[in-house]
Scaffold this motif. Sequence first.
Motif, PDB file in Angstrom:
ATOM      1  N   THR A 117       0.777  -1.546   0.418  1.00 15.94           N
ATOM      2  CA  THR A 117      -0.047   0.025   0.021  1.00 15.94           C
ATOM      3  C   THR A 117       0.720   1.244   0.206  1.00 15.94           C
ATOM      4  O   THR A 117       2.006   1.565  -0.065  1.00 15.94           O
ATOM      5  N   GLN A 118       0.182   2.591   0.235  1.00 17.64           N
ATOM      6  CA  GLN A 118       1.367   4.005   0.240  1.00 17.64           C
ATOM      7  C   GLN A 118       1.500   3.614   1.248  1.00 17.64           C
ATOM      8  O   GLN A 118       1.425   3.641   2.095  1.00 17.64           O
ATOM      9  N   THR A 119       3.036   4.366   1.108  1.00 19.15           N
ATOM     10  CA  THR A 119       4.032   4.628   2.626  1.00 19.15           C
ATOM     11  C   THR A 119       4.705   5.427   2.828  1.00 19.15           C
ATOM     12  O   THR A 119       4.483   6.693   2.091  1.00 19.15           O
ATOM     13  N   ARG A 120       5.442   6.041   3.087  1.00 14.36           N
ATOM     14  CA  ARG A 120       6.433   6.912   4.256  1.00 14.36           C
ATOM     15  C   ARG A 120       7.512   6.522   2.618  1.00 14.36           C
ATOM     16  O   ARG A 120       7.938   6.400   2.444  1.00 14.36           O
ATOM     17  N   GLU A 121       7.976   7.734   2.549  1.00 14.83           N
ATOM     18  CA  GLU A 121       8.554   8.488   1.258  1.00 14.83           C
ATOM     19  C   GLU A 121       9.565   7.815   1.713  1.00 14.83           C
ATOM     20  O   GLU A 121      10.738   7.574   1.054  1.00 14.83           O
ATOM     21  N   ASP A 122       9.910   7.914   2.931  1.00 11.81           N
ATOM     22  CA  ASP A 122      11.447   7.977   3.680  1.00 11.81           C
ATOM     23  C   ASP A 122      12.048   6.289   3.225  1.00 11.81           C
ATOM     24  O   ASP A 122      13.087   5.501   3.156  1.00 11.81           O
ATOM     25  N   TYR A 123      11.399   5.298   2.946  1.00  8.65           N
ATOM     26  CA  TYR A 123      11.041   3.340   2.699  1.00  8.65           C
ATOM     27  C   TYR A 123      12.122   4.064   1.535  1.00  8.65           C
ATOM     28  O   TYR A 123      12.304   2.768   1.556  1.00  8.65           O
ATOM     29  N   MET A 124      11.609   4.405   0.213  1.00  7.43           N
ATOM     30  CA  MET A 124      12.520   4.164  -0.557  1.00  7.43           C
ATOM     31  C   MET A 124      13.779   4.710  -0.801  1.00  7.43           C
ATOM     32  O   MET A 124      14.394   4.019  -1.650  1.00  7.43           O
ATOM     33  N   ARG A 125      14.567   5.010   0.424  1.00  7.57           N
ATOM     34  CA  ARG A 125      15.965   5.076   0.697  1.00  7.57           C
ATOM     35  C   ARG A 125      16.498   3.746   0.909  1.00  7.57           C
ATOM     36  O   ARG A 125      17.383   3.471   0.779  1.00  7.57           O
ATOM     37  N   GLU A 134      -1.059  -3.392  -3.625  1.00  9.50           N
ATOM     38  CA  GLU A 134      -1.389  -4.982  -3.989  1.00  9.50           C
ATOM     39  C   GLU A 134      -2.435  -5.045  -3.510  1.00  9.50           C
ATOM     40  O   GLU A 134      -2.984  -5.147  -2.284  1.00  9.50           O
ATOM     41  N   ALA A 135      -3.268  -5.384  -4.625  1.00 10.89           N
ATOM     42  CA  ALA A 135      -5.072  -5.434  -4.398  1.00 10.89           C
ATOM     43  C   ALA A 135      -5.713  -6.399  -4.946  1.00 10.89           C
ATOM     44  O   ALA A 135      -5.206  -6.849  -6.261  1.00 10.89           O
ATOM     45  N   THR A 136      -7.094  -6.304  -5.038  1.00 12.44           N
ATOM     46  CA  THR A 136      -7.508  -7.656  -5.943  1.00 12.44           C
ATOM     47  C   THR A 136      -7.760  -6.735  -7.066  1.00 12.44           C
ATOM     48  O   THR A 136      -7.746  -5.270  -6.747  1.00 12.44           O
ATOM     49  N   ARG A 141      -9.473  -0.626  -9.183  1.00 13.78           N
ATOM     50  CA  ARG A 141     -10.610  -0.434  -9.791  1.00 13.78           C
ATOM     51  C   ARG A 141     -11.228   0.793  -9.238  1.00 13.78           C
ATOM     52  O   ARG A 141     -11.372   2.318  -9.768  1.00 13.78           O
ATOM     53  N   SER A 142     -11.476   0.790  -7.722  1.00 18.77           N
ATOM     54  CA  SER A 142     -12.610   1.376  -7.110  1.00 18.77           C
ATOM     55  C   SER A 142     -12.191   2.555  -6.236  1.00 18.77           C
ATOM     56  O   SER A 142     -12.406   2.609  -5.235  1.00 18.77           O
ATOM     57  N   SER A 143     -11.169   1.992  -5.326  1.00 21.53           N
ATOM     58  CA  SER A 143     -10.243   2.107  -3.719  1.00 21.53           C
ATOM     59  C   SER A 143      -8.911   2.237  -4.410  1.00 21.53           C
ATOM     60  O   SER A 143      -9.273   1.941  -2.865  1.00 21.53           O
ATOM     61  N   TYR A 144      -8.499   2.169  -4.470  1.00 24.84           N
ATOM     62  CA  TYR A 144      -6.695   2.668  -4.999  1.00 24.84           C
ATOM     63  C   TYR A 144      -6.139   3.724  -4.379  1.00 24.84           C
ATOM     64  O   TYR A 144      -7.261   5.220  -4.276  1.00 24.84           O
ATOM     65  N   PRO A 145      -5.725   3.801  -2.987  1.00 21.73           N
ATOM     66  CA  PRO A 145      -5.389   4.111  -2.209  1.00 21.73           C
ATOM     67  C   PRO A 145      -4.890   5.680  -2.988  1.00 21.73           C
ATOM     68  O   PRO A 145      -3.558   5.169  -3.999  1.00 21.73           O
ATOM     69  N   PRO A 146      -4.991   6.832  -2.569  1.00 29.24           N
ATOM     70  CA  PRO A 146      -4.316   8.092  -3.595  1.00 29.24           C
ATOM     71  C   PRO A 146      -2.965   8.450  -3.728  1.00 29.24           C
ATOM     72  O   PRO A 146      -2.365   8.330  -2.228  1.00 29.24           O
ATOM     73  N   ALA A 147      -2.335   8.234  -4.342  1.00 27.06           N
ATOM     74  CA  ALA A 147      -0.819   8.046  -4.188  1.00 27.06           C
ATOM     75  C   ALA A 147      -0.279   9.573  -3.549  1.00 27.06           C
ATOM     76  O   ALA A 147      -0.921  10.377  -3.935  1.00 27.06           O
ATOM     77  N   PRO A 148       0.590   9.677  -2.541  1.00 25.03           N
ATOM     78  CA  PRO A 148       1.380  10.462  -2.275  1.00 25.03           C
ATOM     79  C   PRO A 148       1.963  11.291  -3.575  1.00 25.03           C
ATOM     80  O   PRO A 148       2.279  10.666  -4.489  1.00 25.03           O
ATOM     81  N   ALA A 149       2.162  13.270  -3.193  1.00 28.49           N
ATOM     82  CA  ALA A 149       2.601  13.859  -4.413  1.00 28.49           C
ATOM     83  C   ALA A 149       3.882  13.594  -5.029  1.00 28.49           C
ATOM     84  O   ALA A 149       4.497  13.319  -5.564  1.00 28.49           O
ATOM     85  N   HIS A 161       3.256  -2.843  -8.961  1.00 21.86           N
ATOM     86  CA  HIS A 161       1.746  -3.356  -8.885  1.00 21.86           C
ATOM     87  C   HIS A 161       1.290  -4.410  -8.412  1.00 21.86           C
ATOM     88  O   HIS A 161       1.893  -5.002 -10.211  1.00 21.86           O
ATOM     89  N   LEU A 162       1.179  -5.030  -8.235  1.00 20.59           N
ATOM     90  CA  LEU A 162       0.191  -6.489  -8.092  1.00 20.59           C
ATOM     91  C   LEU A 162      -1.262  -6.539  -8.035  1.00 20.59           C
ATOM     92  O   LEU A 162      -1.740  -6.319  -6.963  1.00 20.59           O
ATOM     93  N   VAL A 163      -1.585  -6.849  -8.992  1.00 22.15           N
ATOM     94  CA  VAL A 163      -3.803  -7.277  -8.750  1.00 22.15           C
ATOM     95  C   VAL A 163      -3.797  -8.324  -9.031  1.00 22.15           C
ATOM     96  O   VAL A 163      -3.170  -9.423 -10.322  1.00 22.15           O
TER      97      VAL A 163
END
Length: 226
Positions: A117-125, A134-136, A141-149, A161-163
């Motif tokens: 799921t969406q997480t903190r930018e610090d994980y990119m390091r 990772e979702a059905t 399609r309908s409930s994708y968590p909005p990505a941080p900017a 993405h894993l679907v």
Amino acid sequence: SPYWQTLVASAPAVSLIVVDPADGPGVRCDPNYTTAIATARSAGVTVLGYLTLAYARQSWTQITSDLQKWSDWYVLDGIFVDEVPTGADGIPVCLEIYSDVKRRTGGSGKVVLNPGTQTREDYMRACDVLVNCEATWATYRSSYPPAPAWVHSYPSERFWHLVHACPTEREMRMVLWLARTRNAGWVYVTSSTDINAYAVLPADEYWKSELEYATRPGDPRRLGRV
């Protein structure tokens, strides 16, 4: 396994495989995996060993033991870290894993983190690729968590993405289009609804269609937008 043969034959559209003998490397080296890994790597496929953090419940002793086993038993291109927590407390252990993998591989090893799921930018390091969804299919399609900017400030090859539970080829093509619009350069879609949706591949025609559309340019009309 016929699935391994199909995956390797699908290179370069398939350019990454995650190896998971037993929720990690298991208790002993399996020569069948040694052969399969070598075959995949010879075809130019990146092969990652599976490791789980069990959402921060896994001990550091177990993590380092699994990393050592992967290093001792198999020739890999990196590590796929599953069940990654999303809180700040998970960042230090991920940074340690990242450093360990880079040290063992002379800096070339790839580290993939999967919080799902969406997480903190610090994980990119602490990774080369982040699985930020990772979702059905219904959720994607309908409930994708909005990505941080900040997600859109990175190149798409930093996200995966894993679907699963995506029943039809038409809907699968929609996933591929949506993944592009959501800045995911890596994507895998399957029709499987099993507990382990990644233990099998989709049916032949579905899989062939996925390979074809995954490597096409991103025009939604060509991807079968629905």
